[in-house]
Design a protein around this motif. Structure first.
Motif, PDB file in Angstrom:
ATOM      1  N   ALA A  48       0.856  -1.186   0.000  1.00  0.00           N
ATOM      2  CA  ALA A  48       0.000   0.000   0.000  1.00  0.00           C
ATOM      3  C   ALA A  48       0.892   1.236   0.000  1.00  0.00           C
ATOM      4  O   ALA A  48       1.916   1.278   0.699  1.00  0.00           O
ATOM      5  N   GLN A  49       0.507   2.232  -0.780  1.00  0.00           N
ATOM      6  CA  GLN A  49       1.313   3.431  -0.922  1.00  0.00           C
ATOM      7  C   GLN A  49       0.623   4.626  -0.276  1.00  0.00           C
ATOM      8  O   GLN A  49      -0.570   4.846  -0.508  1.00  0.00           O
ATOM      9  N   PRO A  50       1.349   5.385   0.514  1.00  0.00           N
ATOM     10  CA  PRO A  50       0.762   6.559   1.155  1.00  0.00           C
ATOM     11  C   PRO A  50       0.165   7.512   0.116  1.00  0.00           C
ATOM     12  O   PRO A  50       0.741   7.714  -0.953  1.00  0.00           O
ATOM     13  N   GLY A  51      -1.008   8.034   0.431  1.00  0.00           N
ATOM     14  CA  GLY A  51      -1.668   8.977  -0.463  1.00  0.00           C
ATOM     15  C   GLY A  51      -2.543   8.338  -1.512  1.00  0.00           C
ATOM     16  O   GLY A  51      -3.245   9.038  -2.246  1.00  0.00           O
ATOM     17  N   LEU A  52      -2.519   7.010  -1.625  1.00  0.00           N
ATOM     18  CA  LEU A  52      -3.378   6.288  -2.561  1.00  0.00           C
ATOM     19  C   LEU A  52      -4.310   5.376  -1.769  1.00  0.00           C
ATOM     20  O   LEU A  52      -3.915   4.811  -0.752  1.00  0.00           O
ATOM     21  N   GLU A  53      -5.517   5.224  -2.241  1.00  0.00           N
ATOM     22  CA  GLU A  53      -6.496   4.415  -1.524  1.00  0.00           C
ATOM     23  C   GLU A  53      -6.061   2.953  -1.478  1.00  0.00           C
ATOM     24  O   GLU A  53      -5.612   2.394  -2.474  1.00  0.00           O
ATOM     25  N   ALA A  54      -6.181   2.364  -0.306  1.00  0.00           N
ATOM     26  CA  ALA A  54      -5.844   0.944  -0.140  1.00  0.00           C
ATOM     27  C   ALA A  54      -6.568   0.407   1.085  1.00  0.00           C
ATOM     28  O   ALA A  54      -6.534   1.015   2.146  1.00  0.00           O
ATOM     29  N   THR A  55      -7.214  -0.738   0.926  1.00  0.00           N
ATOM     30  CA  THR A  55      -7.859  -1.387   2.067  1.00  0.00           C
ATOM     31  C   THR A  55      -7.065  -2.610   2.528  1.00  0.00           C
ATOM     32  O   THR A  55      -7.394  -3.212   3.530  1.00  0.00           O
TER      33      THR A  55
END
Length: 100
Positions: A48-55
């Motif tokens: 998961a990358q900071p600033g991008l949506e991720a669950t």
């Protein structure tokens, strides 16, 4: 061709480390599986990358020539060596395999 997609949600703390550290270690270990058997076409482990949506915290996107290649990957000792670590740090797992 078979696509094998797996997503993991990791525990906040496990195995003496935090989520981010365990995610990095999990990626490192999974990356070692990228070419362990013939028939792996694509093998991409992403965090998961900071600033991008991720669950989910870690995603594996992979493609195999056929079911036999996927089965060989799943049973391979290098992959099997990663399984206990992932089991210890994961909170949840989702998987989907499909033929195209």
């Amino acid at each position: 061709m078979i696509k094998h997609i797996v997503m993991w949600k990791l525990k906040e703390q496990a195995e003496g480390a935090n989520r981010a550290t365990n995610a990095g270690e999990m990626k490192r270990r999974l990356d070692e599986c990228a070419a362990i058997v013939p028939g792996i076409i694509t093998f991409e482990v992403t965090l998961a990358q900071p600033g991008l949506e991720a669950t989910y915290d870690v995603v594996l996107y992979s493609e195999f020539t056929d079911r036999a290649a996927l089965a060989a990957y799943v049973q391979h000792p290098v992959h099997q060596a990663v399984v206990p670590f992932i089991g210890a740090i994961r909170e949840g797992r989702q998987c989907m395999d499909y033929e195209v």
